[in-house]
Design an enzyme around this catalytic site. Sequence first.
Site, PDB file in Angstrom:
ATOM      1  NE  ARG A  13      -4.125  -1.798   1.985  1.00 39.92           N
ATOM      2  CZ  ARG A  13      -5.059  -2.081   2.876  1.00 39.92           C
ATOM      3  NH1 ARG A  13      -4.920  -1.682   4.101  1.00 39.92           N
ATOM      4  NH2 ARG A  13      -6.126  -2.756   2.512  1.00 39.92           N
ATOM      5  CE  LYS A  71     -17.472 -11.459  13.792  1.00 41.97           C
ATOM      6  NZ  LYS A  71     -17.733 -10.240  14.540  1.00 41.97           N
ATOM      7  N   GLY A  81      -6.571  -6.410   2.355  1.00 39.39           N
ATOM      8  CA  GLY A  81      -5.273  -6.345   3.018  1.00 39.39           C
ATOM      9  C   GLY A  81      -4.782  -7.706   3.469  1.00 39.39           C
ATOM     10  N   GLY A 106     -12.812  -4.521   1.382  1.00 43.05           N
ATOM     11  CA  GLY A 106     -14.210  -4.097   1.478  1.00 43.05           C
ATOM     12  C   GLY A 106     -14.617  -3.270   0.268  1.00 43.05           C
TER      13      GLY A 106
HETATM   14  P1  AMP Z   1     -11.820 -10.713   7.157  1.00 44.08           P
HETATM   15  O1  AMP Z   1     -11.313  -9.417   7.709  1.00 44.08           O
HETATM   16  O2  AMP Z   1     -13.284 -10.943   7.393  1.00 44.08           O
HETATM   17  O3  AMP Z   1     -11.396 -10.971   5.735  1.00 44.08           O
HETATM   18  O4  AMP Z   1     -11.149 -11.842   8.028  1.00 44.08           O
HETATM   19  C1  AMP Z   1      -9.772 -12.076   8.084  1.00 44.08           C
HETATM   20  C2  AMP Z   1      -9.497 -12.800   9.355  1.00 44.08           C
HETATM   21  O5  AMP Z   1     -10.230 -14.007   9.382  1.00 44.08           O
HETATM   22  C3  AMP Z   1      -8.060 -13.184   9.567  1.00 44.08           C
HETATM   23  O6  AMP Z   1      -7.537 -12.383  10.583  1.00 44.08           O
HETATM   24  C4  AMP Z   1      -8.123 -14.647   9.982  1.00 44.08           C
HETATM   25  O7  AMP Z   1      -7.349 -14.919  11.116  1.00 44.08           O
HETATM   26  C5  AMP Z   1      -9.597 -14.841  10.304  1.00 44.08           C
HETATM   27  N1  AMP Z   1     -10.016 -16.247  10.154  1.00 44.08           N
HETATM   28  C6  AMP Z   1      -9.890 -17.022   9.078  1.00 44.08           C
HETATM   29  N2  AMP Z   1     -10.325 -18.262   9.338  1.00 44.08           N
HETATM   30  C7  AMP Z   1     -10.740 -18.287  10.625  1.00 44.08           C
HETATM   31  C8  AMP Z   1     -11.279 -19.303  11.472  1.00 44.08           C
HETATM   32  N3  AMP Z   1     -11.468 -20.533  11.044  1.00 44.08           N
HETATM   33  N4  AMP Z   1     -11.599 -18.950  12.746  1.00 44.08           N
HETATM   34  C9  AMP Z   1     -11.389 -17.676  13.178  1.00 44.08           C
HETATM   35  N5  AMP Z   1     -10.889 -16.674  12.412  1.00 44.08           N
HETATM   36  C10 AMP Z   1     -10.566 -16.985  11.149  1.00 44.08           C
END
Ligand code: AMP
Length: 401
Positions: free
Chosen positions: A38, A205, A358, A381
């Site tokens: 970035r 999520k 990111g 996002g």
């Molecule tokens: P996001 O910001 O929604 O793209 O999520 C990214 C984050 O999802 C990363 O920090 C990962 O550590 C987390 N992540 C991926 N798989 C899992 C899992 N099975 N359980 C908990 N967190 C997760």
Amino acid sequence: MRTIKDLEEQSIEGKRVFIRCDFNVPKDEDGNITDDRRIRGALQTIRYCLDRDCRVILASHAGRPKAGVYDEKHSMRVVVKRLKTLLKIAEKITLAKDVIGDDAKAKLKELKPKEVLVLENLRYEEGETNNDLEFAKELASMADIYINDAFGVCHRAHASVEAMPRLFTKDKRVAGFLLAKEVTFFEKKLENPMRPFVAVIGGSKVSGKLEALRQLIEKVDKIIIGGGMAFTFLKAQGYEIGKSLVEDNLLDEARTVMIKARKRKVKFYLPIDIVVAPEFSEDCAIKYIPAQEIPEDWMGLDIGPASSRLFREVLNDAQTIIWNGPMGVYEMGRYAKGSFKMSHNIADSYATTIVGGGDTADVAQRAGDVEEMTFVSTGGGASLNLIEGKELPGITALQAD
Ligand code: AMP
């Protein structure tokens, strides 16, 4: 959208230019930058302004600090260090101790042509995330020209992205090179993608990506779901998911997404095996098991090897792949394998490959695959919002009359 190239030479030459950058770079536990894409991405715009004898003011957010608290952890200090290395004009780059405070104002007064002033983390000020007009006015008073080069935050109506550009006349607010490149790429590639078009969605999520999933189902031929969000889908199918991350309030939504996929004949893939651990840590015995057999008091932290092989097959005939979100808790080495294998599989494909976000870019970088990807976007996002067909507040503000 007007870009920096549309500014006439005489209207930029020697001016005070405010560049909203996205320096929200991933860091390791010691605060070292793990991926400076970035920062490097912003250099073209910065150099363009320096070449035109501008006084350059750079501003960005980093992480989610508590507003009003100037904690060192979220300081722009490491970013400034890296900027000094990359721009090779160390003595001409200064960091203000605040955002719109006395130090920033004093240093701005001293700023000479071809010099750079970096403001402290915008989110140290409450007004940033509140899109506060008074805060935006303070920022705007610093410059003659506003440049947005922060694609990663264009989906947020924050003061430096939304309220601030509106305080400049249309001919004095433009997109920087990076922002223009990102928007053009997504518009071109996703308007008429080569098929099969596959979306790989992971991360923590479902809630953050639900709308994007709904939209993607209208557009793609196959969807692969991994990461923490997979467990909401597995539970919605009736599986025991133990202590894995889940959003119980979204089980119905998850079912609706899967039904919609079936109706549209979109192939929908979930992990078939999972790496599980008794706790959220890598200092414990772990095992991989079929997705149907997650023990009650264990949690899934990565996809298993069989899932990686299955997903490789799924990607085999893809012509366009969009990837957003890691397959597991990749920040912990033992749960990074699924994400790294996904990165390799995507990089090895002959498809047009678009990596967004990111974390996802960080995975591709750590896996050594960045050079093999067609396009690595700085915005997660924001790119999902573009796919959803939503207006991005930062871009709307640039275009406003
Ligand atoms: P996001 O910001 O929604 O793209 O999520 C990214 C984050 O999802 C990363 O920090 C990962 O550590 C987390 N992540 C991926 N798989 C899992 C899992 N099975 N359980 C908990 N967190 C997760």
